[in-house]
Design a protein around this motif. Sequence first.
Motif, short mmCIF file in Angstrom:
data_model
loop_
_atom_site.label_atom_id
_atom_site.label_comp_id
_atom_site.label_asym_id
_atom_site.label_seq_id
_atom_site.Cartn_x
_atom_site.Cartn_y
_atom_site.Cartn_z
N GLY A 1 0.80 -1.21 0.00
CA GLY A 1 0.00 0.00 0.00
C GLY A 1 0.83 1.26 0.00
N LEU A 2 2.13 1.15 0.33
CA LEU A 2 3.00 2.32 0.37
C LEU A 2 3.76 2.52 -0.93
N SER B 1 -3.59 0.99 -6.26
CA SER B 1 -2.24 1.33 -6.68
C SER B 1 -1.43 0.07 -6.97
N ASP B 2 -1.57 -0.94 -6.11
CA ASP B 2 -0.88 -2.22 -6.32
C ASP B 2 -1.36 -2.89 -7.60
N SER C 1 -3.14 9.33 -2.78
CA SER C 1 -3.98 8.26 -2.26
C SER C 1 -3.61 6.95 -2.93
N PRO C 2 -3.71 5.82 -2.20
CA PRO C 2 -3.40 4.51 -2.80
C PRO C 2 -4.42 4.07 -3.85
N GLY D 1 -11.17 2.64 -2.20
CA GLY D 1 -10.19 3.72 -2.05
C GLY D 1 -10.79 5.10 -1.89
N LEU E 1 2.86 3.67 -3.74
CA LEU E 1 2.60 4.96 -4.38
C LEU E 1 3.55 6.02 -3.84
N THR F 1 -4.32 -2.74 -2.80
CA THR F 1 -4.92 -1.45 -3.11
C THR F 1 -4.98 -1.31 -4.62
#
Length: 330
Positions: free
Chosen positions: A34-35, A136-137, A56-57, A273, A37, A134
Amino acid sequence: MTSTTTTFVAGAVAAARGRTVRQTAVRASTTRPGLLLLQSKAFYSSSSQPDPRYDSPINGPLSTLPAHLDLPPPRKPGESVLGYYFKIGKGYLSFYKTGLKNAAWVNPRLAGPVMARWREDRGYAGMVQNKWITRSDLQLLKRNQHDFRRIPFFAVLFTICGEFTPFVVALFSNIVPITCRIPTQIQSDRKKREQRIKASFEAFLPSTSINRPVEGLDKLTWKEKVHCSTVVGRHSGLWPSRILPLPFGFVLHKRLSRYEVYLATDDMLIAKGGGVMKLSPPELEVACVDRGIRVLGKSEQQLRADLQRWLTDSKKGVTIWERWLALPTS
């Protein structure tokens, strides 16, 4: 081409072979996907600052999008023509170097831990069930896989053409990584996609198929499958599908089936999200294009409304096939 550029491209191709991914995957248990991004911002082009409103993710890492293209303003009277075009060439060269670096090194490095967990959970279903992924992932995995296959071919093209690459990418658009696509190329590709969709409705899809209810992929006719594939670009636009049947129909069926799972996952992660208002403008456009929603000539507000309507229809149980067979109203 300078020796520096040639050395860079050689390094990019080497990275594309997966060395970085294998080294990073062993650290999967200590990295929080999740980090990613936030981590990716350190590798993004310093000339393009992220908008804190969209920190935001729900948004894919900035390194998975095209880098900032820094071109000089219009040439002033009396300014050297040679010097002006040298600045333009330098801007494109910097753009492609950053894009190749992100595609060949940064994104595989970020994707390593996520891919390790993806394999451990055996795909989308496991990731969603374990609730760690997420959007993003998800976008990192999807875009990294897309670009990873194109790096060797594009690296050769870039090595040969250098600063003149923008003049030839239009002929080989499909081999260009997402991170190396210039704005005019993106607009051209989207225009061609929308023209193909319009042509499919007007001259390929039977009138009896338009706006008809469909329960699932297995209920589609062959022509309806080709049309749906056209809407979301699941097969090459170079194939004359209106004249010759697509070979290996089961391959197209499999692609559409996987894409259905991807969109269902992406829909869920957008809602998780924070909804469409959390998407950055570039991510909003990508999300709409992924779903076959027309984007050209529309404002950001219209696109957010269209995407929200899509998510609402998903909650109501309207299948993606029904939406892609529906004649566009806007």
